[in-house]
Design a protein around this motif. Structure first.
Motif, PDB file in Angstrom:
ATOM      1  N   ALA A   1      17.761 -98.782 106.020  1.00 53.32           N
ATOM      2  CA  ALA A   1      18.544 -98.470 107.282  1.00 53.32           C
ATOM      3  C   ALA A   1      19.877 -98.411 106.961  1.00 53.32           C
ATOM      4  CB  ALA A   1      18.102 -99.540 108.361  1.00 53.32           C
ATOM      5  N   GLN A   2      20.523 -98.872 106.179  1.00 50.13           N
ATOM      6  CA  GLN A   2      22.009 -98.757 105.903  1.00 50.13           C
ATOM      7  C   GLN A   2      22.617 -97.425 105.907  1.00 50.13           C
ATOM      8  OE1 GLN A   2      22.893-101.590 102.664  1.00 50.13           O
ATOM      9  NE2 GLN A   2      22.459-103.315 103.690  1.00 50.13           N
ATOM     10  N   GLY A   3      21.841 -96.581 105.516  1.00 52.50           N
ATOM     11  CA  GLY A   3      22.521 -94.990 105.159  1.00 52.50           C
ATOM     12  C   GLY A   3      22.680 -94.846 104.093  1.00 52.50           C
ATOM     13  N   ALA A   4      23.497 -93.861 103.831  1.00 52.06           N
ATOM     14  CA  ALA A   4      24.077 -93.393 102.493  1.00 52.06           C
ATOM     15  C   ALA A   4      24.939 -94.204 101.781  1.00 52.06           C
ATOM     16  CB  ALA A   4      24.509 -91.857 102.774  1.00 52.06           C
ATOM     17  N   PRO A   5      24.922 -94.501 100.696  1.00 51.05           N
ATOM     18  CA  PRO A   5      25.996 -95.149  99.907  1.00 51.05           C
ATOM     19  C   PRO A   5      27.232 -94.762 100.044  1.00 51.05           C
ATOM     20  CG  PRO A   5      24.392 -94.412  98.500  1.00 51.05           C
ATOM     21  CD  PRO A   5      24.082 -93.793  99.810  1.00 51.05           C
ATOM     22  N   GLY A   6      28.248 -95.448  99.759  1.00 53.75           N
ATOM     23  CA  GLY A   6      29.716 -95.051  99.938  1.00 53.75           C
ATOM     24  C   GLY A   6      30.090 -93.977  98.839  1.00 53.75           C
ATOM     25  N   PRO A   7      31.440 -93.567  98.855  1.00 46.32           N
ATOM     26  CA  PRO A   7      31.883 -92.650  97.742  1.00 46.32           C
ATOM     27  C   PRO A   7      31.985 -93.073  96.381  1.00 46.32           C
ATOM     28  CG  PRO A   7      33.591 -93.545  99.551  1.00 46.32           C
ATOM     29  CD  PRO A   7      32.312 -93.995  99.803  1.00 46.32           C
ATOM     30  N   GLU A   8      31.904 -94.434  96.335  1.00 43.98           N
ATOM     31  CA  GLU A   8      32.095 -95.033  95.066  1.00 43.98           C
ATOM     32  C   GLU A   8      30.742 -95.160  94.435  1.00 43.98           C
ATOM     33  OE1 GLU A   8      34.954 -95.836  93.561  1.00 43.98           O
ATOM     34  OE2 GLU A   8      36.034 -94.865  95.295  1.00 43.98           O
ATOM     35  N   PHE A   9      29.630 -95.021  94.900  1.00 41.25           N
ATOM     36  CA  PHE A   9      28.281 -95.207  94.478  1.00 41.25           C
ATOM     37  C   PHE A   9      28.265 -94.170  93.331  1.00 41.25           C
ATOM     38  CE2 PHE A   9      23.653 -94.495  94.228  1.00 41.25           C
ATOM     39  CZ  PHE A   9      23.487 -95.799  94.035  1.00 41.25           C
ATOM     40  N   GLY A  10      27.692 -94.759  92.198  1.00 40.43           N
ATOM     41  CA  GLY A  10      27.163 -93.886  91.113  1.00 40.43           C
ATOM     42  C   GLY A  10      28.308 -93.527  90.089  1.00 40.43           C
ATOM     43  N   LYS A  11      29.530 -93.946  90.455  1.00 40.62           N
ATOM     44  CA  LYS A  11      30.807 -93.739  89.432  1.00 40.62           C
ATOM     45  C   LYS A  11      30.870 -94.726  88.420  1.00 40.62           C
ATOM     46  CE  LYS A  11      33.285 -90.689  92.750  1.00 40.62           C
ATOM     47  NZ  LYS A  11      34.611 -90.471  93.557  1.00 40.62           N
ATOM     48  N   SER A  12      31.086 -94.515  87.348  1.00 40.54           N
ATOM     49  CA  SER A  12      31.407 -95.596  86.289  1.00 40.54           C
ATOM     50  C   SER A  12      32.633 -95.273  86.055  1.00 40.54           C
ATOM     51  CB  SER A  12      30.533 -95.508  85.228  1.00 40.54           C
ATOM     52  OG  SER A  12      30.556 -94.439  84.466  1.00 40.54           O
ATOM     53  N   SER A  13      33.330 -96.618  85.396  1.00 45.43           N
ATOM     54  CA  SER A  13      34.693 -96.299  84.656  1.00 45.43           C
ATOM     55  C   SER A  13      34.732 -95.809  83.322  1.00 45.43           C
ATOM     56  CB  SER A  13      35.127 -97.860  84.754  1.00 45.43           C
ATOM     57  OG  SER A  13      34.956 -98.624  83.913  1.00 45.43           O
ATOM     58  N   PRO A  14      35.554 -95.422  83.070  1.00 52.08           N
ATOM     59  CA  PRO A  14      35.558 -94.866  81.538  1.00 52.08           C
ATOM     60  C   PRO A  14      35.795 -95.944  80.438  1.00 52.08           C
ATOM     61  CG  PRO A  14      37.600 -93.619  82.811  1.00 52.08           C
ATOM     62  CD  PRO A  14      36.935 -94.958  83.841  1.00 52.08           C
ATOM     63  N   VAL A  15      36.234 -97.023  81.088  1.00 48.02           N
ATOM     64  CA  VAL A  15      36.259 -98.321  80.396  1.00 48.02           C
ATOM     65  C   VAL A  15      34.707 -98.471  79.576  1.00 48.02           C
ATOM     66  CG1 VAL A  15      36.792-100.700  80.084  1.00 48.02           C
ATOM     67  CG2 VAL A  15      38.244 -99.191  81.032  1.00 48.02           C
ATOM     68  N   GLY A  16      33.873 -98.512  80.410  1.00 49.40           N
ATOM     69  CA  GLY A  16      32.237 -98.765  80.187  1.00 49.40           C
ATOM     70  C   GLY A  16      32.021 -97.674  79.300  1.00 49.40           C
ATOM     71  N   LEU A  17      32.585 -96.456  79.319  1.00 54.12           N
ATOM     72  CA  LEU A  17      31.877 -95.455  78.530  1.00 54.12           C
ATOM     73  C   LEU A  17      32.600 -95.834  77.162  1.00 54.12           C
ATOM     74  CD1 LEU A  17      30.772 -92.760  77.895  1.00 54.12           C
ATOM     75  CD2 LEU A  17      32.859 -91.615  78.407  1.00 54.12           C
ATOM     76  N   VAL A  18      33.786 -96.287  77.119  1.00 54.23           N
ATOM     77  CA  VAL A  18      34.298 -96.545  75.695  1.00 54.23           C
ATOM     78  C   VAL A  18      33.585 -97.846  75.053  1.00 54.23           C
ATOM     79  CG1 VAL A  18      36.510 -97.569  74.666  1.00 54.23           C
ATOM     80  CG2 VAL A  18      36.499 -95.601  76.413  1.00 54.23           C
TER      81      VAL A  18
END
Length: 83
Positions: A7-24
């Motif tokens: 019921a909370q609705g769609a997640p915010g704009p930051e949902f699903g974005k990972s930082s480049p530091v995590g990739l490194v």
């Protein structure tokens, strides 16, 4: 609980974005793992096919009668009260 999450609705704009530091970090861990595997394979290839000896006589001669326990020879020779 599930109903409230839906019921909370769609997640915010930051949902699903990972930082480049995590990739490194993930790439560094993968590279480190690959290097460790490569190094271990080199070391394993240096090992002999078998550790068995053709003539175990010299090894057995050294092994027999050498187990004296944990007491050193010096400790046996000293008398109580002497340093």
């Amino acid at each position: 609980m599930i109903v409230s999450l839906l019921a909370q609705g769609a997640p915010g704009p930051e949902f699903g974005k990972s930082s480049p530091v995590g990739l490194v970090i993930i790439v560094a861990l993968l590279v480190g793992t690959a290097l460790l595997i490569w190094s271990m394979n080199k070391q394993i290839k240096k090992l002999p096919e078998s550790f068995e000896k053709d003539d175990p006589g010299p090894d057995q001669a050294l092994d027999e009668g050498t187990d004296r326990g944990a007491v050193r020879e010096e400790a046996r020779e000293t008398k109580p009260g002497e340093s």
